[in-house]
Design an enzyme around this catalytic site. Structure first.
Site, PDB file in Angstrom:
ATOM      1  N   VAL A  66      42.739  46.878  42.009  1.00 35.74           N
ATOM      2  CA  VAL A  66      42.232  45.801  42.860  1.00 35.74           C
ATOM      3  C   VAL A  66      40.721  45.965  43.029  1.00 35.74           C
ATOM      4  O   VAL A  66      40.243  47.073  43.281  1.00 35.74           O
ATOM      5  CB  VAL A  66      42.898  45.859  44.266  1.00 35.74           C
ATOM      6  CG1 VAL A  66      42.386  44.736  45.156  1.00 35.74           C
ATOM      7  CG2 VAL A  66      44.415  45.820  44.141  1.00 35.74           C
ATOM      8  N   CYS A  67      39.961  44.880  42.880  1.00 36.02           N
ATOM      9  CA  CYS A  67      38.528  44.915  43.187  1.00 36.02           C
ATOM     10  C   CYS A  67      38.236  43.723  44.103  1.00 36.02           C
ATOM     11  O   CYS A  67      39.117  43.237  44.787  1.00 36.02           O
ATOM     12  CB  CYS A  67      37.687  44.881  41.910  1.00 36.02           C
ATOM     13  SG  CYS A  67      37.827  43.340  40.999  1.00 36.02           S
ATOM     14  N   TYR A  68      37.008  43.250  44.120  1.00 38.30           N
ATOM     15  CA  TYR A  68      36.674  42.122  45.002  1.00 38.30           C
ATOM     16  C   TYR A  68      37.262  40.809  44.510  1.00 38.30           C
ATOM     17  O   TYR A  68      37.974  40.115  45.219  1.00 38.30           O
ATOM     18  CB  TYR A  68      35.154  41.966  45.127  1.00 38.30           C
ATOM     19  CG  TYR A  68      34.494  43.102  45.852  1.00 38.30           C
ATOM     20  CD1 TYR A  68      34.447  43.139  47.237  1.00 38.30           C
ATOM     21  CD2 TYR A  68      33.916  44.148  45.145  1.00 38.30           C
ATOM     22  CE1 TYR A  68      33.847  44.200  47.908  1.00 38.30           C
ATOM     23  CE2 TYR A  68      33.311  45.211  45.802  1.00 38.30           C
ATOM     24  CZ  TYR A  68      33.284  45.227  47.183  1.00 38.30           C
ATOM     25  OH  TYR A  68      32.697  46.278  47.831  1.00 38.30           O
ATOM     26  N   GLY A  70      38.509  40.361  41.029  1.00 39.99           N
ATOM     27  CA  GLY A  70      39.321  40.459  39.823  1.00 39.99           C
ATOM     28  C   GLY A  70      38.521  40.603  38.544  1.00 39.99           C
ATOM     29  O   GLY A  70      39.050  40.404  37.459  1.00 39.99           O
ATOM     30  N   PHE A  95      40.858  41.332  45.856  1.00 38.35           N
ATOM     31  CA  PHE A  95      41.224  41.439  47.268  1.00 38.35           C
ATOM     32  C   PHE A  95      40.831  40.192  48.051  1.00 38.35           C
ATOM     33  O   PHE A  95      41.538  39.784  48.979  1.00 38.35           O
ATOM     34  CB  PHE A  95      40.578  42.681  47.903  1.00 38.35           C
ATOM     35  CG  PHE A  95      40.906  42.807  49.355  1.00 38.35           C
ATOM     36  CD1 PHE A  95      42.148  43.283  49.762  1.00 38.35           C
ATOM     37  CD2 PHE A  95      39.998  42.422  50.331  1.00 38.35           C
ATOM     38  CE1 PHE A  95      42.476  43.368  51.109  1.00 38.35           C
ATOM     39  CE2 PHE A  95      40.312  42.514  51.683  1.00 38.35           C
ATOM     40  CZ  PHE A  95      41.555  42.982  52.066  1.00 38.35           C
TER      41      PHE A  95
END
EC number: 2.8.1.1
Length: 108
Positions: A66-68, A70, A95
């Site tokens: 998971v990042c900010y 995608g 996220f």
């Protein structure tokens, strides 16, 4: 041979989590963002903790990155796939999208 990862949509991840499916959920955002909110069950992953993840996680355990938004999770997922994990996913939308769609599934 290029190791690859798969894209995972938030609906599928929510379903997997509700089923209690065995997986590693790793969040590669900065520590402050992670502390302010993350998907329940996820752990923060950075350069200092990634070696432990690779060493201690069985290669057949699905890993969801998971990042900010995608984007950077795709690079991380590709790298993890190259470390020998069989199933690696990048969460589409990251996220930010997850928190927008599922505010009740954010641990703060």
């Amino acid at each position: 041979m290029t190791q690859s990862f798969a894209h995972l949509d938030p609906t599928t991840l929510a379903q997997w989590l509700s089923e209690g499916r065995s997986l590693k959920l790793v969040d590669i955002r900065d520590p402050m963002s992670f502390a302010q909110g993350h998907i329940p069950g996820s752990r923060h992953l950075d350069n200092t903790t990634v070696a432990e993840l690779v060493d201690k996680t069985p290669s057949d355990t699905p890993v969801v990155v998971v990042c900010y938004h995608g984007h950077s999770s795709q690079q991380a997922a590709s790298w993890l796939a190259g470390q020998g994990f069989d199933e690696v996913y990048s969460l589409d939308g990251g996220f930010v999208d997850w928190a927008h769609r599922r505010p009740e599934h954010v641990e703060r």
